[in-house]
Design a protein around this motif. Structure first.
Motif, mmCIF file in Angstrom:
data_model
loop_
_atom_site.group_PDB
_atom_site.id
_atom_site.type_symbol
_atom_site.label_atom_id
_atom_site.label_comp_id
_atom_site.label_asym_id
_atom_site.label_seq_id
_atom_site.Cartn_x
_atom_site.Cartn_y
_atom_site.Cartn_z
ATOM 1 N N ASP A 1 0.836 -1.211 0.000
ATOM 2 C CA ASP A 1 0.000 0.000 0.000
ATOM 3 C C ASP A 1 0.868 1.258 0.000
ATOM 4 O O ASP A 1 0.550 2.249 -0.675
ATOM 5 N N LEU A 2 1.953 1.217 0.756
ATOM 6 C CA LEU A 2 2.862 2.365 0.814
ATOM 7 C C LEU A 2 3.465 2.643 -0.558
ATOM 8 O O LEU A 2 3.495 3.799 -1.021
ATOM 9 N N SER B 1 6.703 9.442 2.858
ATOM 10 C CA SER B 1 6.806 8.095 3.436
ATOM 11 C C SER B 1 6.537 8.135 4.933
ATOM 12 O O SER B 1 5.791 7.301 5.472
ATOM 13 N N MET C 1 2.824 8.643 5.739
ATOM 14 C CA MET C 1 2.018 7.441 5.505
ATOM 15 C C MET C 1 2.271 6.384 6.571
ATOM 16 O O MET C 1 1.341 5.723 7.047
ATOM 17 N N ILE C 2 3.523 6.213 6.969
ATOM 18 C CA ILE C 2 3.861 5.209 7.984
ATOM 19 C C ILE C 2 3.251 5.586 9.333
ATOM 20 O O ILE C 2 2.744 4.732 10.072
ATOM 21 N N ARG D 1 4.077 -0.802 11.800
ATOM 22 C CA ARG D 1 4.514 0.597 11.729
ATOM 23 C C ARG D 1 5.994 0.718 12.088
ATOM 24 O O ARG D 1 6.763 1.416 11.412
ATOM 25 N N LEU E 1 8.208 -0.655 9.179
ATOM 26 C CA LEU E 1 8.349 0.261 8.046
ATOM 27 C C LEU E 1 9.134 1.515 8.438
ATOM 28 O O LEU E 1 9.853 2.089 7.611
ATOM 29 N N TRP F 1 12.760 1.876 -2.108
ATOM 30 C CA TRP F 1 11.843 1.235 -1.172
ATOM 31 C C TRP F 1 11.654 -0.248 -1.488
ATOM 32 O O TRP F 1 11.631 -1.090 -0.585
#
Length: 736
Positions: free
Chosen positions: A123-124, A330, A333-334, A343, A346, A407
């Motif tokens: 999703d990220l 990033s 979003m995390i 969490r 990531l 990533w």
């Protein structure tokens, strides 16, 4: 016991192979960068030699469960001794003063639901692609596709001429890529900036665009550069000018549409569209809400002073606009993920991603890839920088990552690392063929989920100095560690680069992140800026070893790895062992570094560690207690024979370190009965130094090494030597 069961040829062979491509043997180390990780196979071997039953090479590839064994590591660093002990079922306790080390080991050992992690990571990547994917596209020169992926943007530092004000590209040379992984050499034209491919590096010929001569050498050399406009000689860098400017001069890209018909890599000079996309990134950065980009100042230090000399004074200045946008998005979003462990995973990925997403990365002109900022364990500021694609590129044809530093690369390595925790394996050679052997009964973690059953293990991790570690007396079965090597690596100064980001992202959930920096006055490394000298290192190491000795059961081992290029750096080791009331019962050699490493290759550094095994009581073979230099030389030669049987070719630097280990062990043996730990540290170090000088030190030993030393780094000579029988009847041992 280690002294009897540690099989030097066997361990040397597997450790040497592991260090060549360590992530293939221990994928867990890909959780996050840490420095100078020792081979996991070395620590597995130490634990099995001490607590296992039967010959080491027979049980190494079998399941071993050491329940009820308690192991501590007071300098856990990257965590290798701890996760090897945890894998074998031991109860483990780890200390480290550096919050990044604590966090990394925690992420290595904590259980992670891989399915949920992969879903969140996917999703990220999708969200980032929607937001900034267009910033990493370019037009293919060969087929005209608008959707070619940029692997690397290449930038050159720019200085302003102090006489005429013109910009000077600080090219040290104009060779962009060598013909080892590409059919031809690629040169940048110093006149027009176009890229030209040529078969000859020595005589590259003419630029295909302007017809001018191509040149290998650039205008920048030894902090001086010549201006093409006025001919004046300028000096760089200028710290007062602020962070250096950069100019994008080339791209390496990947075109999935025509790759199958194309030989080699894709290179191009940036076109107007490429330059416009970077301008868009700059505009986006000024307009976005910046919650996570750190504005922390870079403190002065032995390593960070290099950054100051180049005008870098805040961490955010080490990134360009496109990198900052991607990293900020990033983080945002995390931060919104509900699952804490996902969490944190990531967030750890982002911290590790920083190594490649900064403007200090360099481009390897031979391997044609990005070299991360820590590739030489420091902050070397180059003149040509490499910006990697932040998202990463997946080959649609082979489902593999293309390029490095994005990533997708970090996520894939992390997923493999956690999968390895669930099902660890060893790599065994059958002839020239590698065989991966899964060890089903072993696993790494604080818990294991499967078939409706949750199995837990005792894991205690502390972000604290081991100088204050509290253990009940006689409660530990072993202490196994890889301590700091005095001034070899400035862990805190380097890790602050990641910490200032990670602290903003997860700092509110863990007390380890309360400080603005990982630097600590009590860190046991030599550091001129913080006035940490050899005395400080010695006193701290002595305190830790003394606490560990008190916590060990009678006769239980304190085993640690160590190497340094100077004998002086071994003096604190001797003092610490003597202060702890221990005797060094063995000094064993083992490969622990990769000879091809950038910071080792071509230097006199050693790849061989000495494993010091220390106990409060026990026995040592009489033959190990050498009293004359020729006897020490015989011990060294025996070690060399055993290493060669493990396919290790020792260099002169390796031989020195092996000898240093024996000299240190023997000094401890000879001084142990008269040692007074109440003496001032300066006097203790003087006594050790004087004792080693009196014995003649390495120079005296070297006289008896013959061709083993003189020819070591050039030609290996096959020698026949009767091997010493180290173990026999009880009469061959001396008790202590």
């Amino acid at each position: 016991m280690i002294e009897k069961e540690f099989d030097i040829p066997f361990v040397a062979g597997i450790a040497l192979r592991e260090k060549q491509i360590q992530q293939n043997y221990r994928p867990i180390i890909a959780i996050h960068k840490w420095f100078a990780r020792r081979p996991g196979s070395l620590f597995r071997s130490l634990l099995l030699a001490e607590f296992g039953q039967g010959p080491l090479r027979e049980r190494y590839f079998r399941a071993n469960i050491l329940k009820g064994i308690r192991v501590a590591d007071p300098f856990m660093g990257g965590g290798t001794p701890l996760f090897e002990a945890n894998r074998l079922g031991c109860d483990v306790t780890g200390y480290d003063i550096n919050p990044m080390a604590y966090w990394i080991v925690r992420q290595e050992i904590e259980y992670l639901d891989l399915k949920k992690y992969r879903e969140a990571a996917s999703d990220l990547l999708d969200a980032l692609e929607n937001e900034i994917g267009h910033l990493y596209r370019t037009v293919c020169l060969h087929c005209g596709s608008q959707d070619a992926f940029v692997k690397y943007f290449l930038w050159v530092k720019v200085a302003e001429c102090q006489l005429c004000g013109a910009d000077i590209d600080l090219f040290p040379g104009y060779l962009l890529a060598e013909d080892q992984r590409h059919p031809k050499n690629v040169f940048v034209c110093r006149n027009c900036g176009e890229l030209t491919e040529t078969y000859s590096r020595k005589n590259p010929g003419l630029c295909k665009a302007c017809g001018k001569d191509l040149s290998r050498s650039g205008p920048a050399k030894r902090n001086h550069c010549s201006c093409r406009q006025c001919g004046s000689i300028n000096r760089y860098p200028d710290p007062k000018a602020g962070p250096p400017k950069h100019r994008m001069f080339a791209l390496e890209y990947y075109c999935p549409k025509c790759k199958s018909q194309h030989q080699g890599r894709f290179f191009k000079r940036p076109d107007n569209d490429d330059l416009a996309k970077y301008a868009i990134a700059e505009a986006m950065l000024t307009q976005m809400e910046q919650q996570f980009i750190p504005d922390d100042k870079i403190p002065g230090g032995d390593e960070t002073n290099r950054l100051h000399r180049w005008g870098y004074h805040r961490y955010r200045e080490m990134f360009n606009a496109r990198q900052l946008i991607g990293l900020e998005l990033s983080c945002q979003m995390i931060a919104h993920l509900a699952n804490e462990r996902v969490r944190n995973a990531l967030a750890t990925n982002l911290s590790d991603l920083l190594r490649y997403q900064n403007m200090l990365c360099r481009y390897d002109t031979k391997a044609l890839k990005s070299l991360d900022i820590f590739s030489v364990h420091g902050f070397p500021v180059g003149l040509v920088q490499c910006e990697s694609n932040l998202l990463g590129i997946r080959s649609q044809r082979r489902s593999l990552n293309v390029g490095s530093g994005g990533w997708s690369n970090i996520i894939e390595k992390y997923a493999k690392a956690k999968a390895y925790c669930d099902a660890p394996f060893e790599v065994k050679y059958s002839g020239k063929r590698k065989v991966q052997i899964v060890i089903p009964a072993e696993w790494i973690g604080d818990q294991r989920n499967g078939e409706g059953i949750i199995e837990r293990r005792n894991v205690q991790l502390y972000c604290a100095s081991a100088t204050s570690a509290e253990f009940p007396s006689a409660s530990l079965d072993a202490v196994v560690t890889d301590p700091p090597y005095f001034g070899n690596v400035q862990y805190a100064e380097l890790m602050d680069f990641c910490y200032v980001w990670l602290r903003r992202l997860v700092g509110g959930t863990d007390d380890a992140f309360h400080s603005r920096s990982t630097r600590n006055a009590d860190e046991l490394t030599g550091n001129i800026t913080m006035d940490r000298d050899l005395d400080h290192f010695t006193e701290g190491l002595s305190e830790v070893f003394s606490r560990m000795a008190n916590a060990l059961k009678p006769g239980a081992p304190l085993a640690f790895t160590y190497h340094h290029n100077t004998l002086e750096a071994y003096h604190p080791i001797a003092v610490a062992i003597l202060d702890a009331g221990l005797t060094c019962s063995a000094s064993l050699p083992c490969p622990a570094e990769m000879g091809a490493s950038i910071h080792i290759n071509g230097t006199a550094s050693s790849i061989i560690d000495t494993i010091f095994v220390c106990r409060s009581t026990g026995k040592v073979p009489r033959g190990w207690i050498a009293e004359r230099p020729e006897e020490v030389a015989e011990l060294v030669c025996n070690d060399l024979d055993q290493l060669r049987r493990g396919n290790v070719t020792p260099t002169q630097g390796d031989i020195r370190c092996i000898a240093f280990g024996h000299l240190t062990r023997l000094a401890i043996w000879q001084l142990r009965q008269s040692w007074d730990r109440a003496m001032p540290v300066e006097e203790k170090l003087f006594i050790i130094s004087s004792h080693m000088e009196k014995s003649g030190g390495f120079a005296a030993v070297a006289q008896f090494l013959g061709d083993d030393f003189v020819s070591a780094s050039k030609v290996q000579h096959a020698t026949t030597r009767e091997e010493r029988a180290f173990y026999g009847t009880s009469e061959d041992y001396i008790s202590f």
